[in-house]
Design a protein around this motif. Structure first.
Motif, mmCIF file in Angstrom:
data_model
loop_
_atom_site.group_PDB
_atom_site.id
_atom_site.type_symbol
_atom_site.label_atom_id
_atom_site.label_comp_id
_atom_site.label_asym_id
_atom_site.label_seq_id
_atom_site.Cartn_x
_atom_site.Cartn_y
_atom_site.Cartn_z
ATOM 1 N N LEU A 199 24.124 1.840 15.296
ATOM 2 C CA LEU A 199 23.361 2.722 16.175
ATOM 3 C C LEU A 199 22.744 1.930 17.321
ATOM 4 O O LEU A 199 22.771 2.360 18.483
ATOM 5 N N ALA A 200 22.190 0.756 17.012
ATOM 6 C CA ALA A 200 21.574 -0.080 18.052
ATOM 7 C C ALA A 200 22.590 -0.500 19.105
ATOM 8 O O ALA A 200 22.271 -0.594 20.293
ATOM 9 N N HIS A 201 23.827 -0.735 18.676
ATOM 10 C CA HIS A 201 24.880 -1.161 19.599
ATOM 11 C C HIS A 201 25.184 -0.081 20.632
ATOM 12 O O HIS A 201 25.706 -0.384 21.712
ATOM 13 N N ASP A 202 24.832 1.169 20.330
ATOM 14 C CA ASP A 202 25.109 2.286 21.226
ATOM 15 C C ASP A 202 23.827 2.902 21.782
ATOM 16 O O ASP A 202 23.861 3.948 22.412
ATOM 17 N N SER A 203 22.681 2.261 21.515
ATOM 18 C CA SER A 203 21.376 2.800 21.896
ATOM 19 C C SER A 203 20.681 1.893 22.889
ATOM 20 O O SER A 203 21.171 0.813 23.237
ATOM 21 N N LEU A 204 19.510 2.316 23.317
ATOM 22 C CA LEU A 204 18.601 1.444 24.057
ATOM 23 C C LEU A 204 17.563 0.931 23.063
ATOM 24 O O LEU A 204 16.843 1.721 22.437
ATOM 25 N N VAL A 205 17.509 -0.383 22.882
ATOM 26 C CA VAL A 205 16.556 -0.993 21.955
ATOM 27 C C VAL A 205 15.253 -1.244 22.707
ATOM 28 O O VAL A 205 15.256 -1.762 23.826
ATOM 29 N N LEU A 206 14.143 -0.854 22.093
ATOM 30 C CA LEU A 206 12.833 -0.940 22.727
ATOM 31 C C LEU A 206 12.108 -2.171 22.197
ATOM 32 O O LEU A 206 11.610 -2.179 21.075
ATOM 33 N N ASP A 207 12.049 -3.217 22.995
ATOM 34 C CA ASP A 207 11.482 -4.486 22.543
ATOM 35 C C ASP A 207 9.965 -4.506 22.543
ATOM 36 O O ASP A 207 9.365 -5.398 21.936
ATOM 37 N N ASN A 208 9.338 -3.555 23.215
ATOM 38 C CA ASN A 208 7.876 -3.564 23.316
ATOM 39 C C ASN A 208 7.281 -2.187 23.060
ATOM 40 O O ASN A 208 6.411 -1.713 23.800
#
Length: 526
Positions: free
Chosen positions: A71-80
């Protein structure tokens, strides 16, 4: 009119529509996309280094989470994306769009031994979504009040399947009470806490169920979520809130998963903890598959986060298998390890160049409320113009920062009020839940502005607390109050207190805290 003319007119109309939309976007009047459904997935006490997609940790013993990885590979990961430091405050902020201090439950959580734990009378997101014709279902952990008037189906949910309290046995579904005796925390099984509640018109039916005793809670929550998806009338938008209790204490994984998965982890306690994470990941995979099978995936936004960092203090829990590395400390503290949430968001309309990337935008869980409300408004034909175009109002702290982030604007917030606790009434004692020594301080605030983060107030005793895994940096006293100021750009792990060298920043942030304090209640808003 000939067939060829009809086709040409259709092509011209399509191009004209595309041009108008593009023009509106350039002019600032951006029409939203129209995904009807929202799947909000929340883990419980999941640490920063407990998933592979969180950056910076490089830990070799990360639990196996193939579904979240995909899912992360196809998503926007929110680092903050920042949460609150414990369960109830984060859930309250997500459901109301308000900072926890506005709700008066800033640092502690509802416990089974309480007799007066009523949630806030403020309207919840789940209630607001009904106004936009959503079907609203909840699965998993509630932890937002267990008295009359505060239960899920009394706060907008059409149905709820799960537990009211903060934790419980994964197999016999009894709540766990914390008691402290002779310097030791005891974890006693309390009353049965597993419910299936549903709403019929204006009437709610509350059913305590024990049919599934002996089956792991994570499996039951997954089955309930899948059932809701399969039974959903796709003619209406769906809001499905799945709040897993994993990997929260107690350490009771499915033994088959503990035996066969995560063989790369040598530490037995860490490996059993990892089994709880992996089982949750299995469930998330099943839920996403159900959306695919029902042809709902491309009409659904998926949000994943943790309610706070992993618990690290063994005197409080029966294990400490989670990890917030490389950040300091964990649950119940406002150091980065306690409030930095592993998080991602998937949408069907996310641009290809953003998929699988990381955003460094500064965000808070109140912005999840704002995004969901914005999407609900859009289902009624609204536009972004005029919606959530503020940093703060008297009613809502969430802003449209997350929506902007999803469209490539990673400027994010300037400010987050992490916490604010006013002095107690004379004779009233501070709670010592999960800390037999000092508990939580009174009369302090924690605020982030740009790269600076300030702790300010009565911090001396708290800095000796058994909630911390290491002592605070040396305190600096400013106008009689303790201060810790960190530059998170140069010191993301909060090792060096620069308050003495940057008194200008300290005073700037103190003045901001005082402005927030003008609107702070001292208890739940009722």
């Amino acid at each position: 009119m000939s067939c060829l003319q009809t086709i040409l007119r259709f092509i011209i109309a399509c191009h004209l529509c595309s041009f108008i939309i593009s023009l509106e976007q350039r002019s600032g009047k951006v029409f939203l996309h129209r995904p009807s459904n929202i799947l909000l997935l929340m883990a419980d006490d999941l640490g920063w280094a407990d998933v592979a997609f969180s950056p910076y940790h490089n830990e070799p013993d990360v639990p196996e989470t193939p579904n979240l990885d995909k899912l992360a590979h196809d998503s926007l990961v929110l680092d903050n994306l920042y949460s609150q430091a414990s369960c109830t405050p984060t859930r309250g902020s997500v459901m109301t769009g308000k900072y926890a201090y506005r709700l008066g439950k800033q640092f502690s959580s509802f416990i089974m031994t309480s007799t007066d734990e009523r949630g806030p009378s403020i309207k919840f997101l789940s209630e607001e979504l009904l106004e936009y014709d959503y079907k609203v279902h909840g699965v998993g952990k509630w932890h937002l009040g267990h008295q009359e008037g505060s239960l899920p189906t009394q706060k907008g949910f059409d149905s709820f399947y799960g537990i009211y309290y903060g934790m419980g046995s994964y197999f016999d579904h009894k709540g766990v009470r914390h008691t402290h005796k002779d310097g030791t925390w005891l974890h006693n099984l309390g009353n049965h806490d597993f419910h299936y509640d549903h709403k019929n018109g204006s009437t709610s039916t509350f059913t305590e169920t024990d049919d599934d005793i002996g089956i792991h809670s994570t499996e039951l929550f997954t089955k309930a979520a899948v059932k809701r998806i399969k039974e959903h009338d796709t003619g209406m938008p769906l809001f499905l809130y799945v709040a897993y209790t994993a990997p929260h204490s107690p350490l009771e994984p499915d033994e088959s998963i503990a035996a066969k998965r995560n063989e790369h982890i040598n530490d037995l306690e860490r490996r059993r903890y990892a089994a709880l994470v992996t089982q949750m990941d299995n469930g998330i995979g099943e839920i996403l598959e159900a959306l695919e099978e029902q042809n709902m995936r491309n009409d659904t936004i998926v949000i994943f986060l943790s309610d706070n960092g992993a618990a690290l203090v063994k005197s409080c829990w029966d294990y400490v298998g989670g990890s917030n590395k490389p950040y300091r400390d964990g649950k119940f503290t406002y150091f980065e390890g306690g409030i930095k949430s592993p998080a991602l968001i998937w949408t069907p309309w996310l641009n290809a160049d953003l998929r699988g990337t990381h955003s460094k935008a500064l965000l808070h869980v109140v912005d999840i409320y704002a995004l969901i409300k914005l999407l609900a408004e859009n289902n009624q034909g609204a536009t972004v113009s005029g919606l959530f175009q503020r940093n703060q109002t008297e009613s809502v702290d969430g802003g449209n920062y997350l929506y902007k982030t999803l469209h490539g604007d990673h400027s994010g917030r300037e400010t987050i009020l992490h916490n604010l606790v006013l002095p107690r009434n004379p004779g009233e004692k501070a709670p010592k839940y999960c800390s037999p020594t000092t508990g939580q301080p009174d009369n302090y605030g924690v605020i982030r502005h740009h790269q600076h983060k300030l702790f300010y107030g009565d911090l001396e005793e708290w800095c000796k607390s058994d909630l911390l895994t290491e002592p605070c940096p040396e305190l600096v006293f400013v106008n009689g109050s303790a201060a810790m100021l960190f530059d998170l750009e140069s010191d993301p792990y909060e090792r060096v207190n620069i308050a003495a060298d940057r008194l200008d920043v300290v005073w700037q942030l103190v003045s901001m805290i005082k402005e927030y304090a003008k609107t702070a209640p001292t208890q739940w808003v009722v």
